[in-house]
Design a protein around this motif. Structure first.
Motif, short mmCIF file in Angstrom:
data_model
loop_
_atom_site.label_atom_id
_atom_site.label_comp_id
_atom_site.label_asym_id
_atom_site.label_seq_id
_atom_site.Cartn_x
_atom_site.Cartn_y
_atom_site.Cartn_z
N LYS A 1 0.99 -1.47 -0.18
CA LYS A 1 -0.25 -0.02 -0.21
C LYS A 1 0.81 1.21 0.08
O LYS A 1 0.55 2.32 -1.01
N ALA B 1 2.59 1.87 -3.10
CA ALA B 1 1.50 2.22 -4.30
C ALA B 1 1.17 4.14 -4.17
O ALA B 1 1.29 5.12 -5.28
N ARG C 1 3.75 6.04 -5.21
CA ARG C 1 3.95 6.76 -7.12
C ARG C 1 2.87 7.04 -6.66
O ARG C 1 2.29 7.71 -8.55
N LEU D 1 -4.84 -4.00 -2.35
CA LEU D 1 -4.39 -4.55 -2.81
C LEU D 1 -4.00 -6.68 -2.71
O LEU D 1 -3.73 -6.79 -1.90
N ALA E 1 -1.58 -7.71 -6.83
CA ALA E 1 0.00 -7.17 -6.13
C ALA E 1 1.11 -8.31 -5.45
O ALA E 1 1.80 -7.57 -5.25
N LYS F 1 5.56 -5.74 -7.68
CA LYS F 1 4.97 -4.65 -7.18
C LYS F 1 4.37 -3.70 -8.40
O LYS F 1 3.65 -2.71 -7.81
N ALA G 1 0.96 -3.96 -10.35
CA ALA G 1 0.26 -3.07 -9.11
C ALA G 1 -0.09 -2.36 -8.62
O ALA G 1 -0.62 -1.35 -9.02
N ARG G 2 1.62 -1.53 -9.29
CA ARG G 2 1.74 0.23 -9.14
C ARG G 2 0.63 0.85 -10.22
O ARG G 2 -0.13 2.21 -10.11
N ILE H 1 -2.41 -0.27 -10.57
CA ILE H 1 -3.30 1.16 -10.11
C ILE H 1 -4.22 2.89 -10.40
O ILE H 1 -4.78 3.31 -10.41
#
Lengths: 499, 499
Positions: A318, A321, A324, A416, A477, A480, A483-484, A487
């Motif tokens: 979390k 993310a 970012r 996530l 996730a 990473k 996932a980023r 998102i």
């Protein structure tokens, strides 16, 4: 027969009787007020509504005189200011809620606007109906949170009101209280009374009852309100003192299978193998951060706000993310709110209060690192609240988010999803890395043991709160970088769609 | 030689060096940030000021990227809104102060307006000088409260600024950042820089030092701020860890006599025999309550506010007096604030923070039942704070009250003086009366033993904080009726004089 008819019978209390009953009443009220404070178990919300000239102001002043004004908060609500207009209409009422142990008198409140707008035909039936539905939900929530809600309606017959207004206007010491607006409303007496009657009928409930007060006689009116308030406070205090506390136990063991459940759920159906190469990640990161930056400065965004919710198991990524996302934003434009244990002031208020206090104005972005979903996740699993509490939270949360969206907020909710194996790898890494040693606690290991229970809670949460206006985005996730980007892209799409 | 000359030498850091130093820096900053949070002992206030285009915004964003943005609060201050305009100019900065353990970045702050108004000649020298004095006091207070204050000034040569602004304006992704206002200020470069230099020189102090940053090279600028911030945080954290806590002891025994002290003081010189008959009391009460009511509704009062302070020994009659005041007011117009132990959120802030949060807007009245004077009364006598803390409180309080008065507040401070014999009588009565049993605690009896110490504290307080703009009114309170009328009359006179 009109709801108000009994309030036009001309109740009267003679001065001698008044003096006698008042003396006892004020001593008892003061006693009850101190008991309320000592107990600190619930707040009292007193709503004062009704016709102008029916003695609302006098009554509020009298209550302050009878009781200890240090533990009464009186709030009036003149026209909404800029800060208030940029947020849901209920925001200013949330801000005025009294903490446990205190009495809050809301003079003019969530009923005022709804009734006046309908009585003067600024709102149509459908809009009025919507207001009523919202009010019912709000009061239901307050009552469930333990708030003692007392609603007083001050009535006068049409003749009675005219007489009152004329009398007030004639006396130089009270003339200021009769405004042009009052006379305008008086001309619409019938419409105002009919609308009010409808509002009262549709919002009268055991947990939030209306009490109609005949406003024509000062003595009668004062005693009627005071004695009713006293009885209600005493009853609730007694109830609290005798209630046996049933301790809430944490849930244990495996969650029960529902019939027809084949074990597949939204989490384990997620493709966890998705990854992104370093090169592709760098390119996509620049692209979506650039895009997000442009969107955040879009002229149309100034009429919106953005609310971001990040939830996920420990070590799901979390924090990374969020960084970012914030890297693409002007630091003046966002606030990042880490949700930990509530403070003392927050514990004295309804559950959602501590989130309401952070909701953004237009052009602003608020990022919640964990959120109001704590109630249906950690609080449910760990038994920090009762089953009834987390069960009703789904509806309350949907209602909260709808209000946010109605006021221009763009909500993006991310879960996530990290696999148990990947979480274990990250925990071990955290324990070994200098910069990350702050991030791992014994509690994290404990939570890990309850994985199946959390999984059920997450699936229920997604099912019940993935609404059209604020759907959940489930993000694989384990990688990473993947996932980023997912998102950032989703966030851009959400904002773009809203603008 | 100009203060800024060294910032025009063209410092540069090549990319490779930057990459190496940045890597270490961000890990260390994150570490320091978590230590700050763990320790929870002091907040960090970072002021970002300087020339437009010198990289202020970029630096703030970078700090958020390097550290954990969840524990950084960034505040910008656009033009004051209605709520802010009705209160002292410092109010909005008080609201933005970070709690202990957190970093607050104030982007544009108490320097901005003062410098811009002087540079554009909207303010004269004298007004500018006054701003500087106020700022020095404010920062002194913050430092005394343990706040780590770091002030950064971002500089560019005139040529450098022009080049920067042109470059930003030319790039479609950054053009939005250069406004007409920026160019207007650029035209006044010399005036802006001279004014700034003066402001910086006059507010540079060991406890609130300025650091001037050459804004021309991105790499140099980022490292300069980051490494300075890191070193300052590390030093303060180390200091806190090694400092031995010296426990504050309560004052005991009798207060020392000052030379030439004949034992007479403002309290024992008060004529305590003054009384008022029931009949006269009833008449006077009606008169002064009526008067107060009229004054509270006076059109001119809408440009003022009223702040009432009630202090006195236990059982001096504060509550009763307050109720005689509020009875004359519309409950929508006042708030009564009982001051008890500070909440968790309040303890994480400078002492006066919890009073600032309650100060009224125009047309409003706030009544403090006990107040900021607690510091020089109970906290002094009981040893809840160090001698240095309560000694500096006098000056801080005078400064606070001056700011209130400047923003239109009418301050009335009452010390209700009760004799030791009368207090004893009231304590005994309270223990025997049903409605009053809540009012007497073992602590009250304990405080009574320290009577001489309290008396000295009160005399010091009156001497040091009875200013022209906010004098103390000492009220002989052995006769409650006499005291109540004296208070109402004084209050009316104060408000009348101000209108």
């Amino acid at each position: 027969m009109s709801l108000f008819e009994t309030a036009e019978l001309g109740h009267k209390v003679d001065d001698a009787t008044y003096a006698r009953r008042e003396k006892k009443l004020r001593a008892d009220l003061l006693d009850a007020q101190y008991e309320l404070k000592e107990l600190g178990a619930f707040p009292v919300v007193v709503l004062i509504n009704g016709l102008d000239g029916a003695g609302k102001g006098e009554t509020v002043n009298l209550l302050n005189e009878w009781m200890d004004p240090r533990h009464i908060e009186v709030h009036a609500f003149p026209e909404a200011n800029e800060e208030e207009k940029q947020r849901p209409p209920m925001w200013r009422f949330w801000r005025a809620l009294p903490p446990k142990g205190k009495i809050g008198i809301l003079f003019g409140n969530w009923y005022t606007d709804a009734i006046v707008r309908r009585a003067t035909r600024k709102d149509r039936k459908a809009e009025f109906g919507q207001h009523i539905v919202n009010i019912r939900r709000f009061e239901r929530m307050l009552a469930d949170e333990g708030v003692l809600i007392l609603k007083y309606w001050f009535h006068l017959s049409q003749k009675g009101q005219e007489k009152r207004l004329r009398k007030l206007a004639a006396n130089p010491r009270t003339a200021w209280r009769v405004t042009a607006h009052d006379w305008k409303l008086f001309k619409r007496y019938d419409s105002f009374v009919t609308t009010s009657e409808q509002a009262l009928r549709e919002t009268d409930a055991a947990h939030a009852q209306w009490t109609i007060i005949d406003g024509s006689d000062d003595n009668h009116r004062s005693l009627a309100v005071g004695e009713h308030l006293l009885a209600a406070m005493q009853a609730r205090i007694k109830q609290h003192k005798t209630a046996r506390k049933t301790a809430v136990k944490p849930v244990t063991g495996k969650p029960a299978r529902k019939p027809g459940d084949d074990g597949r759920n939204v989490l384990n159906s997620l493709d966890m193998s998705q990854t992104l190469s370093d090169r592709k990640y760098a390119r996509e990161l620049e692209k979506w951060q650039g895009q997000l930056n442009l969107l955040s400065r879009h002229p149309k965004f100034r009429e919106h706000s953005a609310v971001l919710v990040f939830e996920g198991m420990d070590a799901a990524g979390k924090g990374g993310a969020i960084r970012r996302v914030t890297a693409a934003l002007d630091a003046r434009q966002y606030h990042s709110i880490p949700i930990a244990a509530p403070t003392e002031e927050e514990r004295a208020q309804p559950y959602l209060w501590r989130f309401w206090r952070h909701i953004p104005g237009h052009g602003q972005i608020v990022i919640f690192d964990r959120s109001w979903y704590g109630r249906v996740l950690v609080e449910r699993v760990e038994g920090f609240c009762s089953e009834a509490d987390w069960m009703r939270a789904y509806g309350e949360i949907n209602d909260f988010e709808r209000q946010l969206v109605d006021s221009g907020a763009i909500i993006s909710k991310f879960w996530l999803s990290v696999s148990a194996e990947e979480q274990l790898r990250r925990f071990q890494e955290r324990e070994q890395t200098r910069f990350k040693r702050f991030k791992i606690t014994p509690e994290d290991w404990r939570n890990r043991d309850r994985w199946p229970l959390y999984e059920t809670a997450v699936c229920d949460m997604v099912e019940k709160t993935s609404t059209d206006i604020a759907p959940w985005h489930l993000i694989a996730a384990d990688d990473k970088q993947y996932a980023r980007i997912a998102i950032l892209r989703t966030l851009c799409e959400n904002i773009e769609a809203a603008l």
